[in-house]
Design a protein around this motif. Structure first.
Motif, mmCIF file in Angstrom:
data_model
loop_
_atom_site.group_PDB
_atom_site.id
_atom_site.type_symbol
_atom_site.label_atom_id
_atom_site.label_comp_id
_atom_site.label_asym_id
_atom_site.label_seq_id
_atom_site.Cartn_x
_atom_site.Cartn_y
_atom_site.Cartn_z
ATOM 1 N N UNK A 271 3.823 -6.782 -0.419
ATOM 2 C CA UNK A 271 2.652 -6.248 -0.991
ATOM 3 C C UNK A 271 1.615 -5.728 0.137
ATOM 4 N N UNK A 272 1.369 -6.355 1.133
ATOM 5 C CA UNK A 272 0.298 -5.908 2.068
ATOM 6 C C UNK A 272 0.988 -4.866 2.921
ATOM 7 N N UNK B 220 1.202 -1.676 0.697
ATOM 8 C CA UNK B 220 -0.093 -0.981 0.274
ATOM 9 C C UNK B 220 -1.304 -1.005 1.196
ATOM 10 N N UNK C 93 -5.659 -0.417 -9.973
ATOM 11 C CA UNK C 93 -5.369 -1.975 -10.061
ATOM 12 C C UNK C 93 -4.775 -2.386 -8.588
ATOM 13 N N UNK C 94 -3.650 -1.500 -8.064
ATOM 14 C CA UNK C 94 -2.866 -1.836 -7.130
ATOM 15 C C UNK C 94 -3.768 -1.680 -5.904
ATOM 16 N N UNK D 291 -6.390 -4.697 -6.231
ATOM 17 C CA UNK D 291 -5.357 -6.122 -5.958
ATOM 18 C C UNK D 291 -5.244 -6.419 -4.509
ATOM 19 N N UNK D 292 -4.842 -5.278 -3.561
ATOM 20 C CA UNK D 292 -4.821 -5.445 -2.300
ATOM 21 C C UNK D 292 -6.195 -5.782 -1.336
#
Lengths: 290, 301
Positions: free
Chosen positions: B23-24, B27, A140-141, A144-145
């Motif tokens: 987030x970016x 990850x 999922x991570x 999503x990215x």
């Protein structure tokens, strides 16, 4: 006039034929009664019937749908925020890096993204003990990215076209920014958000490389399942699964298309061709006078 | 515009920026640093299968930077051949996609508006469909007892089946097939904005159709050509699925080698070094693409 572009029109049809003929052949052969993939043995649906009894496959389908659902929701939230930042906040520290981070996942080879995410998860597990095991969560991570970038591109295209005076009017009338965003901006970009959601859903459903890197034992997705079967050669069962996936994606795409089209019709009441022509005429006229 | 910015509270603005940013960063960017780190460490039979880079023993910090993985890459000609193979496939496929995609994009951009959307949908739909399945479809067509060979034999062009599947030709067919829409879409987005009166003016001034096309349409579509070419070239360099399914023993592509190094040989440091070198090769096209994108976006704004 029409004749002028005959070559490009022919090329368009050649290109479309090139794109679609293999898929049509695939679907036709999924109804082949014969065990031999290349020999036509009459029409039959028995390859489809067998799919439902394949529990391993059905589990993979369920897992893939679950991941795609979570991915689409998270990617829409993050992607819309990213698009808003890109189009509305022109200056902040690290803006160049930010826009680079948003567009890079679009072009980055998947093997690099997959490898680097896996190594991150392994390092994190060593350092903070999370994620303890790889599976639905890590896929999922990763998805999503990757999908955030697509949503950001789709949504920022729409945000760029919007008439910002409506947002400004709402704020002049005293609406706080978050309220303006939720009540004015979001409804106006709703079709592109929906299109971004559907795009993320199908991209997640479709991904093989990222999922292979970041999934753990026992968490196979549908593409991983199909891939391991495909490696062994062409089989009628795989034709049937592939046809079902093609059909599902085609339906999603049509839905997304209707959303975009209805938004397009509403936003472009004066036909753009005339519009452009008038401005061009005006430009020529003004130059003549000066 | 300025009003909007000034009205956003500092805290609200901060959160709006930092959530996607964080987030970016976490990850997408940070993982590359880890790949870089692991590419300098030594392989070991352990979980995870590499030795730590930093070692703190008896109040002294030992940093062991192992260049062995990179030296290893230069010693085995397999890796160099794979990099060159990938670049060659990517370059040739990009040119073919451009030659095929440009007229397609032009035809769509010049079609009536209602039809444009239908054509666009037809081109776009496959990019939303599993690349795996579309490549698989070609396996059935290209195999030695497949449809293409059967067709060619039945009309008498060839007398014995051609070996197409598991050769580089199959890889080219698959890559062009899978990436053609990525060339058409940015070109269309660019071409549809062109002012046709420029072409009319050129013709009125006596230019032929071809020279008007070369001197007006092509230069104006430069950003579209760059965007499309980069969208094809960069991912193809690292492509794994297509060479794995359609390619044969002669097909050496870096994505496939990296995959094997990682999953079959379980040599994480060498796989990381392969990824770092690939990234270094792609850095220039990626920067070019990014620069081109942000310039096009600024023009729109």
């Amino acid at each position: 006039m029409k004749n002028r572009f005959a070559f490009s029109t022919i090329m368009l049809w050649v290109g479309l034929a090139f794109i679609y003929i293999p898929m049509v052949i695939l679907v036709i052969y999924s109804f082949n009664a014969s065990r031999l993939v290349t020999v036509w043995g009459g029409w039959s649906v028995h390859w489809y019937v067998g799919l439902l009894d394949n529990t391993q496959l059905m589990n993979a389908v369920k897992r893939s749908l679950q991941i795609a659902l979570y991915t689409a929701c998270a990617a829409v939230a993050l992607g819309t925020l990213a698009a808003f930042v890109m189009t509305r906040i022109k200056r902040f520290r690290g803006r160049t890096l930010f826009s680079g981070l948003v567009t890079a996942p679009l072009v980055m080879p998947e093997v690099i993204t997959g490898l680097s995410l896996l190594l991150l998860f392994v390092a994190m597990a060593q350092l903070i003990g999370w994620p303890a095991e790889r599976g639905v969560m890590t896929i999922w991570i990763a998805h999503t990215t990757f999908c955030t970038a697509y949503v950001a591109i789709v949504v920022s295209g729409r945000l760029g076209e919007l008439d910002q005076s409506i947002e400004e009017a709402a704020m002049d009338l005293g609406a706080p920014p978050w309220k303006t965003f939720l009540l004015i901006t979001v409804p106006m970009i709703a079709p592109s958000i929906a299109a971004g959601w559907l795009l993320s859903f199908t991209l997640s459903l479709d991904d093989l490389v990222l999922a292979s890197f970041v999934s753990g034992p026992g968490a196979t997705t549908l593409p991983m399942e199909v891939f391991s079967a495909v490696r062994l050669g062409v089989k009628p069962e795989i034709n049937a699964i592939a046809s079902v996936i093609l059909l599902a994606v085609a339906l999603f795409t049509l839905l997304a298309w209707f959303l975009v089209r209805s938004a397009d019709k509403r936003s472009r009441m004066p036909p753009p061709e005339d519009d452009k022509h008038i401005t061009w005429q005006a430009a020529i006229n003004s130059r003549k006078h000066s | 515009m300025n009003k909007l910015i000034s009205r956003i509270l500092p805290s609200g603005r901060f959160w709006v920026i930092s959530v996607p940013y964080l987030w970016l960063f976490l990850f997408f960017l940070l993982p590359f640093a880890i790949v870089l780190k692991i590419s300098f460490s030594e392989a070991a039979i352990a979980i995870p299968p590499y030795k730590p880079l930093f070692d703190y023993v008896e109040q002294s910090l030992n940093v062991v930077v192992n260049l062995g993985n990179y030296i290893f890459l230069t010693q085995d000609s397999l890796y160099l051949a794979a990099y060159l193979g990938s670049l060659k496939v990517a370059l040739i496929s990009t040119v073919i996609c451009l030659l095929l995609g440009y007229p397609m994009a032009l035809a769509i951009a010049r079609a009536p508006r209602e039809k444009q959307l239908v054509y666009l949908l037809l081109v776009m739909m496959p990019t939303w469909t599993a690349i795996l399945i579309r490549v698989y479809a070609w396996m059935g067509i290209l195999s030695s007892n497949g449809l293409l060979n059967n067709l060619l034999m039945s009309i008498g062009v060839i007398s014995s089946p051609l070996q197409i599947l598991n050769t580089n030709i199959a890889v080219y067919i698959g890559v062009v097939y899978a990436y053609l829409p990525f060339m058409v879409l940015p070109l269309y987005a660019n071409l549809v904005k062109h002012d046709e009166t420029l072409l009319e003016a050129a013709m009125d001034l006596g230019a032929s159709k071809l020279s008007a096309f070369w001197k007006i349409t092509v230069p104006l579509s430069k950003t579209g050509i760059i965007a499309g070419s980069m969208l094809v070239f960069i991912p193809v360099v690292g492509e794994f699925v297509i060479p794995e399914l359609l390619g044969g023993p002669e097909t050496l592509m870096i994505g496939k080698i990296l995959w094997q190094e990682f999953f079959n040989n379980r040599d994480w440091p060498v796989a990381s070094a392969l990824a770092i070198v690939m990234l270094a090769i792609l850095l220039i096209p990626i920067i070019l693409f990014h620069y081109n994108q942000s310039r096009a976006m600024e023009k729109n704004a």
